[in-house]
Design an enzyme around this catalytic site. Structure first.
Site, PDB file in Angstrom:
ATOM      1  N   ASP A  86      39.313 -88.324  41.373  1.00  0.00           N
ATOM      2  CA  ASP A  86      40.732 -87.996  41.451  1.00  0.00           C
ATOM      3  C   ASP A  86      41.458 -88.872  42.466  1.00  0.00           C
ATOM      4  O   ASP A  86      40.827 -89.624  43.219  1.00  0.00           O
ATOM      5  CB  ASP A  86      40.921 -86.507  41.780  1.00  0.00           C
ATOM      6  CG  ASP A  86      40.005 -86.019  42.900  1.00  0.00           C
ATOM      7  OD1 ASP A  86      39.448 -86.852  43.623  1.00  0.00           O
ATOM      8  OD2 ASP A  86      39.857 -84.793  43.052  1.00  0.00           O
ATOM      9  N   ASN A 140      38.666 -72.499  46.162  1.00  0.00           N
ATOM     10  CA  ASN A 140      39.032 -71.650  45.020  1.00  0.00           C
ATOM     11  C   ASN A 140      38.221 -71.993  43.761  1.00  0.00           C
ATOM     12  O   ASN A 140      38.556 -71.560  42.665  1.00  0.00           O
ATOM     13  CB  ASN A 140      40.534 -71.780  44.736  1.00  0.00           C
ATOM     14  CG  ASN A 140      40.941 -73.212  44.401  1.00  0.00           C
ATOM     15  OD1 ASN A 140      40.091 -74.091  44.283  1.00  0.00           O
ATOM     16  ND2 ASN A 140      42.227 -73.443  44.234  1.00  0.00           N
ATOM     17  N   HIS A 152      37.786 -75.111  42.579  1.00  0.00           N
ATOM     18  CA  HIS A 152      38.190 -76.318  41.846  1.00  0.00           C
ATOM     19  C   HIS A 152      37.136 -77.411  41.939  1.00  0.00           C
ATOM     20  O   HIS A 152      36.413 -77.513  42.928  1.00  0.00           O
ATOM     21  CB  HIS A 152      39.594 -76.808  42.242  1.00  0.00           C
ATOM     22  CG  HIS A 152      39.736 -77.470  43.575  1.00  0.00           C
ATOM     23  ND1 HIS A 152      40.689 -77.105  44.486  1.00  0.00           N
ATOM     24  CD2 HIS A 152      39.069 -78.495  44.150  1.00  0.00           C
ATOM     25  CE1 HIS A 152      40.605 -77.877  45.553  1.00  0.00           C
ATOM     26  NE2 HIS A 152      39.618 -78.726  45.377  1.00  0.00           N
ATOM     27  N   GLU A 167      42.151 -77.157  38.929  1.00  0.00           N
ATOM     28  CA  GLU A 167      42.428 -75.914  39.643  1.00  0.00           C
ATOM     29  C   GLU A 167      42.208 -74.707  38.730  1.00  0.00           C
ATOM     30  O   GLU A 167      42.338 -74.818  37.503  1.00  0.00           O
ATOM     31  CB  GLU A 167      43.892 -75.909  40.102  1.00  0.00           C
ATOM     32  CG  GLU A 167      44.250 -77.014  41.101  1.00  0.00           C
ATOM     33  CD  GLU A 167      43.940 -76.637  42.546  1.00  0.00           C
ATOM     34  OE1 GLU A 167      42.946 -75.919  42.782  1.00  0.00           O
ATOM     35  OE2 GLU A 167      44.691 -77.078  43.436  1.00  0.00           O
TER      36      GLU A 167
HETATM   37  C1  GLP Z   1      39.521 -81.943  47.358  1.00  0.00           C
HETATM   38  C2  GLP Z   1      38.869 -82.807  46.288  1.00  0.00           C
HETATM   39  C3  GLP Z   1      37.622 -82.192  45.718  1.00  0.00           C
HETATM   40  C4  GLP Z   1      36.750 -81.636  46.823  1.00  0.00           C
HETATM   41  C5  GLP Z   1      37.516 -80.575  47.582  1.00  0.00           C
HETATM   42  C6  GLP Z   1      36.702 -79.917  48.684  1.00  0.00           C
HETATM   43  O1  GLP Z   1      40.462 -81.067  46.879  1.00  0.00           O
HETATM   44  N1  GLP Z   1      39.777 -83.126  45.228  1.00  0.00           N
HETATM   45  O2  GLP Z   1      36.934 -83.169  44.954  1.00  0.00           O
HETATM   46  O3  GLP Z   1      35.566 -81.104  46.296  1.00  0.00           O
HETATM   47  O4  GLP Z   1      38.651 -81.185  48.162  1.00  0.00           O
HETATM   48  O5  GLP Z   1      36.790 -80.659  49.855  1.00  0.00           O
HETATM   49  P1  GLP Z   1      35.872 -80.465  51.121  1.00  0.00           P
HETATM   50  O6  GLP Z   1      34.575 -81.088  50.759  1.00  0.00           O
HETATM   51  O7  GLP Z   1      36.577 -81.237  52.200  1.00  0.00           O
HETATM   52  O8  GLP Z   1      35.784 -79.013  51.376  1.00  0.00           O
END
Ligand code: GLP
Length: 239
Positions: free
Chosen positions: A67, A136, A138, A143
Site C-alpha cells: 500500500d 482493527n 486490517h 479496512e
Molecule cells: C498500517 C499498514 C499495515 C500495517 C498496519 C499495522 O496501517 N498499512 O500494512 O500492518 O499499519 O502497523 P504496525 O505494524 O505499526 O502496528
C-alpha cells in the site's frame, strides 16, 4: 495455517527471515510483496544483517508493496516508499528499478490503482506476501467493512487507523485520509503468506482472525481461506 509463538520481536524477525533465505536459495529472482508499519522492522533488520554477512543476495529480487498513502510525496519521510528505502532497500543490494509501490501522488488515483493492479498481474504470483495486522484487523489498508475489494483501490481510512498511524506524524491532522492498497485477491495471489504480529495489544484481534468466523469485519480472518499461511505470533509480551 501454521502459527508459531515466539517470545520477542527479535525472534519473530529471525524466524521470518529464514523463509526469505530459503526462498532465495531456491530462486534468486524471487518476487516479494513487502509491508510497512513497525511490525516488520525486526525482519528487515535481520535481512540486512544476513546481507552484511553475505548470506542473502537481493541483486535479482523483485518487490511490490501492499500500500501507499495518497498525497504524500515519495520524499516525505512518512511515505511508504521512504519507509522501504530507509528500512530495507537502501541497506541491501536490491535494484531500485525492481521495487514497485503504488503511485500515491498520481493525479488520477483510480487510474493509478488500475495501473498498479495491472503491474501486479504482469509480475505474477508473489513467492512471499508479507503482512502485518492493524488494531482493527486490517491487512494492507483493507479496512473492516461490509464488503472488501478484490483489486487495488483507493480507500478512505477509518478514524481508528488514522489515530493509530498518527504516532509517526507530527499531528493527527497530517495523516493522509486516503491510501491505495492491494485488494484481497491480490494479497491472496501468493504461494506463501507470512503474517507477523507483535505486542500484547494485537493478541485479541489476531485470535479473532485465526479462531473466529471469517468476516469482512475482520479482514485478516479471510486468511483462514488461503492454503499456505504462516503466522509468527509475538503477542505474548511487548518485547
Ligand atoms: C498500517 C499498514 C499495515 C500495517 C498496519 C499495522 O496501517 N498499512 O500494512 O500492518 O499499519 O502497523 P504496525 O505494524 O505499526 O502496528
Amino acid at each position: 495455517m501454521i502459527r508459531f509463538k515466539v517470545k520477542s520481536k527479535k525472534e519473530m524477525g529471525e524466524l521470518a527471515a529464514t523463509y526469505y533465505v530459503r526462498q532465495l536459495e531456491k530462486k534468486k529472482d524471487s518476487l516479494f510483496a513487502f509491508a510497512t508499519g513497525s511490525t516488520p522492522i525486526p525482519l528487515y533488520d535481520e535481512l540486512v544483517r544476513l546481507y552484511n554477512e553475505g548470506k542473502v543476495d537481493f541483486s535479482e529480487v523483485r518487490t511490490v508493496n501492499l500500500d501507499e498513502y495518497v498525497g504524500l510525496d515519495v520524499k516525505n519521510e512518512n511515505s511508504y516508499r521512504s519507509f522501504m528505502d530507509k528500512n530495507l532497500f537502501d541497506r541491501v543490494n536490491i535494484k531500485k528499478d525492481n521495487t514497485v509501490l503504488p503511485d500515491g501522488m498520481a493525479e488520477d488515483v483510480d487510474k493509478a490503482c488500475a495501473l498498479y493492479s495491472a503491474k501486479l498481474a504482469e509480475l505474477g504470483t508473489r513467492d512471499i506476501q508479507l503482512l502485518g495486522i492493524g488494531n482493527n484487523g486490517h491487512i494492507g489498508f483493507n479496512e473492516p467493512s461490509d464488503g472488501l475489494s478484490a483489486r487495488t483501490f483507493a480507500v478512505t481510512l477509518t478514524e481508528s487507523t488514522i489515530a493509530a498511524n498518527s504516532r509517526f506524524f507530527a499531528s493527527q491532522d497530517e495523516v493522509p485520509k486516503k491510501a491505495m492498497t492491494m485488494g484481497m485477491a491480490e494479497i491472496f495471489d501468493a504461494k506463501l503468506i507470512l503474517l507477523l504480529v507483535s505486542g500484547k495489544a494485537k493478541h485479541d484481534v489476531l485470535d479473532a482472525a485465526i479462531n473466529g468466523p471469517v468476516t469482512t469485519q475482520n479482514p485478516a480472518s479471510l486468511l483462514q481461506l488461503h492454503p499456505n499461511v504462516v503466522v509468527i505470533d509475538a503477542t505474548e509480551n511487548d518485547e
